[in-house]
Design an enzyme around this catalytic site. Sequence first.
Site, PDB file in Angstrom:
ATOM      1  N   ARG A  47       0.844  -1.216   0.000  1.00 52.66           N
ATOM      2  CA  ARG A  47       0.000   0.000   0.000  1.00 52.66           C
ATOM      3  C   ARG A  47       0.873   1.257   0.000  1.00 52.66           C
ATOM      4  NH1 ARG A  47      -1.788   1.882   4.490  1.00 52.66           N
ATOM      5  NH2 ARG A  47      -2.535  -0.070   5.407  1.00 52.66           N
ATOM      6  N   TYR A  99     -15.226  18.963 -14.476  1.00 49.72           N
ATOM      7  CA  TYR A  99     -15.646  17.569 -14.685  1.00 49.72           C
ATOM      8  C   TYR A  99     -16.696  17.210 -13.623  1.00 49.72           C
ATOM      9  CZ  TYR A  99     -15.575  12.505 -14.601  1.00 49.72           C
ATOM     10  OH  TYR A  99     -15.959  11.194 -14.598  1.00 49.72           O
ATOM     11  N   ASP A 170      -6.404  19.909 -14.134  1.00 48.46           N
ATOM     12  CA  ASP A 170      -6.843  18.610 -14.645  1.00 48.46           C
ATOM     13  C   ASP A 170      -6.417  18.568 -16.116  1.00 48.46           C
ATOM     14  OD1 ASP A 170      -8.207  16.423 -15.692  1.00 48.46           O
ATOM     15  OD2 ASP A 170     -10.017  16.771 -14.521  1.00 48.46           O
ATOM     16  N   LYS A 195      -8.118   7.416 -19.268  1.00 45.90           N
ATOM     17  CA  LYS A 195      -8.360   7.942 -20.606  1.00 45.90           C
ATOM     18  C   LYS A 195      -7.146   7.685 -21.516  1.00 45.90           C
ATOM     19  CE  LYS A 195     -12.072   9.076 -18.447  1.00 45.90           C
ATOM     20  NZ  LYS A 195     -12.336  10.357 -17.829  1.00 45.90           N
TER      21      LYS A 195
HETATM   22  C1  LIG Z   1     -12.740  10.816 -16.597  1.00 40.96           C
HETATM   23  C2  LIG Z   1     -12.311  12.122 -16.046  1.00 40.96           C
HETATM   24  C3  LIG Z   1     -12.070  12.282 -14.672  1.00 40.96           C
HETATM   25  C4  LIG Z   1     -12.307  11.186 -13.661  1.00 40.96           C
HETATM   26  O1  LIG Z   1     -11.507  10.080 -13.863  1.00 40.96           O
HETATM   27  P1  LIG Z   1     -11.949   8.561 -13.521  1.00 40.96           P
HETATM   28  O2  LIG Z   1     -10.769   7.780 -13.923  1.00 40.96           O
HETATM   29  O3  LIG Z   1     -13.204   8.282 -14.299  1.00 40.96           O
HETATM   30  O4  LIG Z   1     -12.224   8.513 -12.041  1.00 40.96           O
HETATM   31  C5  LIG Z   1     -11.629  13.534 -14.235  1.00 40.96           C
HETATM   32  N1  LIG Z   1     -11.448  14.560 -15.095  1.00 40.96           N
HETATM   33  C6  LIG Z   1     -11.678  14.435 -16.414  1.00 40.96           C
HETATM   34  C7  LIG Z   1     -11.462  15.611 -17.308  1.00 40.96           C
HETATM   35  C8  LIG Z   1     -12.121  13.222 -16.933  1.00 40.96           C
HETATM   36  O5  LIG Z   1     -12.358  13.112 -18.244  1.00 40.96           O
END
Ligand SMILES: *Cc1c(COP(=O)(O)O)cnc(C)c1O
Length: 371
Positions: A47, A99, A170, A195
């Site tokens: 962890r 988001y 982000d 992503k």
């Molecule tokens: C998908 C996404 C998130 C969240 O990520 P997860 O892996 O689904 O928890 C945060 N910010 C953006 C811009 C995203 O596209």
Amino acid sequence: MKTETIAIHAGNKKDEASRAVIQPIIMSTTFERGEAGDFPGGHIYSRSSNPNRASLENVLAKLENGVDAASFSSGNAAGMAVFQSLPPGTHIIAPDDMYHGLRNQLKNLFAGILTFDFIDVNDTEVLQQHIKPETGIIWIETPSNPLLKITDIKKIVAIAKAKGIKVAVDNTFATPICQQPLSLGADIVMHSATKYFGGHSDLMGGALITAEKSDWWAKIRQVQEMGGAIPSPMDCYMLVRSIKTLPYRVRGHVQNAQLLAEFLEQHPKVEKVMYPGLPSHPQYHIAKDQMLAFGGMLSFTIKGDRDDTHNIINKLQLFTRATSLGGVESLIEHRATVEGPDTKTPFNLLRVSVGLEHIDDLIEDLSLALA
Ligand SMILES: *Cc1c(COP(=O)(O)O)cnc(C)c1O
């Protein structure tokens, strides 16, 4: 080293014992002490740290020009670690089109602990008005979802720095291949590794990368280790593997997105195309200045009503109706449906995650559906 080289080498560690060229997956949760009670392998308990996660965090930090990275089990877990690391009472300024998963997190899980304002961070006057003595961070998401709005990172950093406020970005839509916020003065970068990093729609992950090893970063590390929202060694391995091709995949996504945007923009049934690589984009010049490439995401509105919009999606063969982004396959989504009844997203808007299929096939599919 250049990005392509970092992507291939910074996340790999040849195995000295077996001479395996690719770092093995170490599933062990615990590591043996030496006779002196120390940990000669460098790890104690999985962890806190393990070999596969260490390699993943190394490549993530280097790709974003940071000094350290912390990986998480999802993008939301990474975002949550930022919020959990802040002293109670801290005020956060976030974009009004943040988001939705992270916006819901703040509203549902942090109400009463942190305070926050969701505003148009691109409006300097509005931004200045919302800064309070207890404002701890300004959160940026650029390009934004689903309107692909661009925020001038350097401008926000200048305003924040003058008041001792940290800036978190982000960078999921852009990836470090298209934009490197730490080089533009931001303090922390957040990613949903689900992503483009994963890139094949088959794993979830998240990451934070820091410009400096501050006390704040130490707190974020505590949230990661004590909270335990960590990726498994298998997930770390898969991510390291995918990241090796990230620069080339993103280049392909960008090239296809640009061509698709140009095709859509001249199509008579299309009202408007939102893509930062089009000179018609309202913040094209900011995008050109701060981005290395314009990304693989675009949105467009059609001339027609809600039914026409749905008819178009239903006729498509190659674009799958699904949420998410960054995979090799193209996805299309009616955002207003996803976001629910209080959405401000136009009913005739479609968001596309442009994949790596041949551009001629993508254009043909869309032209048949639009016909
Ligand atoms: C998908 C996404 C998130 C969240 O990520 P997860 O892996 O689904 O928890 C945060 N910010 C953006 C811009 C995203 O596209």
